[in-house]
Design an enzyme around this catalytic site. Structure first.
Site, PDB file in Angstrom:
ATOM      1  CB  THR A  49      -0.955   0.015   1.207  1.00  0.00           C
ATOM      2  OG1 THR A  49      -0.198   0.156   2.419  1.00  0.00           O
ATOM      3  CG2 THR A  49      -1.794  -1.250   1.270  1.00  0.00           C
ATOM      4  N   GLY A  50       0.446   2.279  -0.678  1.00  0.00           N
ATOM      5  CA  GLY A  50       1.316   3.445  -0.838  1.00  0.00           C
ATOM      6  C   GLY A  50       2.548   3.104  -1.652  1.00  0.00           C
ATOM      7  N   GLY A  51       2.371   2.224  -2.628  1.00  0.00           N
ATOM      8  CA  GLY A  51       3.509   1.697  -3.382  1.00  0.00           C
ATOM      9  C   GLY A  51       3.957   2.538  -4.566  1.00  0.00           C
ATOM     10  N   GLY A 108       8.315   6.823  -2.750  1.00  0.00           N
ATOM     11  CA  GLY A 108       9.089   6.687  -1.520  1.00  0.00           C
ATOM     12  C   GLY A 108       9.449   5.254  -1.145  1.00  0.00           C
ATOM     13  CB  ILE A 109       9.471   3.649   2.208  1.00  0.00           C
ATOM     14  CG1 ILE A 109      10.536   4.539   2.863  1.00  0.00           C
ATOM     15  CG2 ILE A 109       9.524   2.232   2.770  1.00  0.00           C
ATOM     16  CD1 ILE A 109      10.289   4.848   4.340  1.00  0.00           C
ATOM     17  CB  SER A 146       7.757   6.236  12.364  1.00  0.00           C
ATOM     18  OG  SER A 146       8.551   7.389  12.607  1.00  0.00           O
ATOM     19  CE1 TYR A 186       3.851   9.332  10.328  1.00  0.00           C
ATOM     20  CE2 TYR A 186       5.700   9.671  11.815  1.00  0.00           C
ATOM     21  CZ  TYR A 186       5.165   9.088  10.685  1.00  0.00           C
ATOM     22  OH  TYR A 186       5.941   8.256   9.912  1.00  0.00           O
TER      23      TYR A 186
HETATM   24  N1  NAP Z   1      10.345   9.050   5.079  1.00  0.00           N
HETATM   25  C1  NAP Z   1      10.595   8.891   6.372  1.00  0.00           C
HETATM   26  O1  NAP Z   1      11.461   9.576   6.946  1.00  0.00           O
HETATM   27  C2  NAP Z   1       9.843   7.860   7.162  1.00  0.00           C
HETATM   28  C3  NAP Z   1      10.344   7.500   8.422  1.00  0.00           C
HETATM   29  C4  NAP Z   1       9.673   6.549   9.165  1.00  0.00           C
HETATM   30  C5  NAP Z   1       8.518   5.973   8.666  1.00  0.00           C
HETATM   31  N2  NAP Z   1       8.053   6.341   7.445  1.00  0.00           N
HETATM   32  C6  NAP Z   1       6.838   5.691   6.967  1.00  0.00           C
HETATM   33  O2  NAP Z   1       7.081   5.157   5.684  1.00  0.00           O
HETATM   34  C7  NAP Z   1       5.846   5.043   4.966  1.00  0.00           C
HETATM   35  C8  NAP Z   1       6.023   5.632   3.589  1.00  0.00           C
HETATM   36  O3  NAP Z   1       6.344   6.991   3.703  1.00  0.00           O
HETATM   37  P1  NAP Z   1       7.267   7.752   2.659  1.00  0.00           P
HETATM   38  O4  NAP Z   1       8.221   8.559   3.438  1.00  0.00           O
HETATM   39  O5  NAP Z   1       7.737   6.825   1.620  1.00  0.00           O
HETATM   40  O6  NAP Z   1       6.205   8.833   2.090  1.00  0.00           O
HETATM   41  P2  NAP Z   1       5.504   9.021   0.685  1.00  0.00           P
HETATM   42  O7  NAP Z   1       6.496   9.109  -0.385  1.00  0.00           O
HETATM   43  O8  NAP Z   1       4.572  10.161   0.899  1.00  0.00           O
HETATM   44  O9  NAP Z   1       4.679   7.679   0.493  1.00  0.00           O
HETATM   45  C9  NAP Z   1       3.439   7.469   1.094  1.00  0.00           C
HETATM   46  C10 NAP Z   1       2.553   6.787   0.071  1.00  0.00           C
HETATM   47  O10 NAP Z   1       1.324   6.414   0.715  1.00  0.00           O
HETATM   48  C11 NAP Z   1       0.262   6.736  -0.152  1.00  0.00           C
HETATM   49  N3  NAP Z   1      -0.923   6.993   0.661  1.00  0.00           N
HETATM   50  C12 NAP Z   1      -1.064   7.957   1.595  1.00  0.00           C
HETATM   51  N4  NAP Z   1      -2.303   7.908   2.091  1.00  0.00           N
HETATM   52  C13 NAP Z   1      -2.933   6.899   1.458  1.00  0.00           C
HETATM   53  C14 NAP Z   1      -4.235   6.372   1.536  1.00  0.00           C
HETATM   54  N5  NAP Z   1      -5.156   6.891   2.341  1.00  0.00           N
HETATM   55  N6  NAP Z   1      -4.558   5.318   0.750  1.00  0.00           N
HETATM   56  C15 NAP Z   1      -3.645   4.801  -0.097  1.00  0.00           C
HETATM   57  N7  NAP Z   1      -2.387   5.258  -0.212  1.00  0.00           N
HETATM   58  C16 NAP Z   1      -2.054   6.297   0.554  1.00  0.00           C
HETATM   59  C17 NAP Z   1       0.726   7.953  -0.930  1.00  0.00           C
HETATM   60  O11 NAP Z   1       0.112   8.035  -2.208  1.00  0.00           O
HETATM   61  P3  NAP Z   1      -1.241   8.875  -2.457  1.00  0.00           P
HETATM   62  O12 NAP Z   1      -1.052  10.201  -1.778  1.00  0.00           O
HETATM   63  O13 NAP Z   1      -1.300   8.961  -3.940  1.00  0.00           O
HETATM   64  O14 NAP Z   1      -2.353   8.090  -1.890  1.00  0.00           O
HETATM   65  C18 NAP Z   1       2.207   7.684  -1.098  1.00  0.00           C
HETATM   66  O15 NAP Z   1       2.476   6.991  -2.287  1.00  0.00           O
HETATM   67  C19 NAP Z   1       4.809   5.722   5.852  1.00  0.00           C
HETATM   68  O16 NAP Z   1       4.141   4.744   6.627  1.00  0.00           O
HETATM   69  C20 NAP Z   1       5.648   6.608   6.755  1.00  0.00           C
HETATM   70  O17 NAP Z   1       4.984   6.897   7.965  1.00  0.00           O
HETATM   71  C21 NAP Z   1       8.677   7.278   6.684  1.00  0.00           C
END
Ligand code: NAP
Length: 249
Positions: free
Chosen positions: A12-14, A17-18, A137, A150
């Site tokens: 999910t959220g693929g 980012g991660i 996180s 968060y």
């Molecule tokens: N980057 C960091 O520093 C960090 C650190 C610790 C944990 N994390 C965790 O890593 C995960 C990914 O984060 P990221 O940093 O890679 O951010 P990101 O690039 O914003 O990726 C998040 C993805 O989730 C999707 N998303 C958000 N809300 C959604 C929903 N309601 N339904 C379906 N898809 C949804 C977004 O796409 P759409 O907006 O198109 O839906 C986006 O593709 C998250 O769980 C975040 O909390 C990140």
């Protein structure tokens, strides 16, 4: 031979980012990877990157009807689901005095409620021996200013992974949390109002990380592939930190 030859995975959220890095890695390990997210343009671009081993289904994980459409698509492929990476989440800086109902409901609605129903609705499709990975996180352990809601959503998610590991152990399904430190993604950049502020935020975050830099999405993805595969067959209910030492030393 890949670690996940013949397996079916969902991230999910693929699209970014991660999640995108993980989808790329799981596909490289031999899995067919379903990805979901709310924006079609980003999903289409991600499929271009991942290649023919990817299927995108547009949807919002906080909308139960969208989850039904997603799981109908996976069911119609006829192979169940071996890997579920519940990665989608949203973040926003808000101090306690400024927390609104909307902020609280959006973050808990997606990060907690959405994650719960993502996993609940996958249960009939999960094959025995499947691996479920929730995205935590490092913030879930600490009290970073303006990140209270968060952090609480991620603490809730960590708690889910312990309970679900217990509830699903009879089917040989393992449930773990991957716990990234600050990682250079569009989501992290999006916490800042503009590109200059994002660069400053990243620089400031990197100074706290013992390894002296942010993580790369591919480094989180490598750990996701480990938890997804039989390489981690004796690990369940755990949290695997990929944080450059941030919460460790
Ligand atoms: N980057 C960091 O520093 C960090 C650190 C610790 C944990 N994390 C965790 O890593 C995960 C990914 O984060 P990221 O940093 O890679 O951010 P990101 O690039 O914003 O990726 C998040 C993805 O989730 C999707 N998303 C958000 N809300 C959604 C929903 N309601 N339904 C379906 N898809 C949804 C977004 O796409 P759409 O907006 O198109 O839906 C986006 O593709 C998250 O769980 C975040 O909390 C990140």
């Amino acid at each position: 031979m890949g670690l996940l030859d013949g397996k079916t995975a969902l991230v999910t959220g693929g699209a970014t980012g991660i999640g995108l890095a993980s989808a790329v890695r799981l596909a490289a390990e031999g899995a067919h990877v379903f990805i979901t997210g709310r924006r079609k343009i980003e999903l289409d671009a991600a499929v271009e990157v991942i290649g023919s081993a990817a299927t995108a289904v547009i949807g919002d994980i906080s909308n139960l009807a969208d989850l039904d459409v997603l799981y109908d698509a996976i069911r119609s492929r006829g192979r169940g689901l071996d890997v579920l990476f519940a990665n989608a989440a949203v973040a926003e800086f808000v101090t306690l005095e400024h927390v609104s109902e909307e902020h609280f409901d959006t973050l808990f609605g997606i990060n907690v409620r959405g994650t719960l129903f993502t996993v609940q609705k996958a249960l009939p499709l999960l094959n025995d021996g499947a691996s479920v990975i929730l995205n935590g996180s490092t913030n879930m352990d600490v009290g970073a200013e303006a990140f209270g809601v968060y952090a609480a959503t991620k603490a809730a998610s960590r708690s889910f992974s312990r309970t679900w590991a217990n509830e699903l152990k009879g089917r040989g399904i393992r449930v773990n949390t991957i716990t990234p430190g600050p990682t250079d993604t569009p989501g992290l950049s999006g916490l800042a109002p503009d590109a200059d502020a994002a660069a400053g935020l990243k620089q400031q975050l990197a100074t706290h990380v013992p390894l002296g830099r942010l993580g790369r999405p591919e480094e989180i993805a490598a750990a996701v592939a480990f938890l997804a595969s039989e390489q981690s067959s004796f690990i369940t209910g755990s949290s695997l930190y990929v944080d450059g030492g941030l919460n460790q030393i």
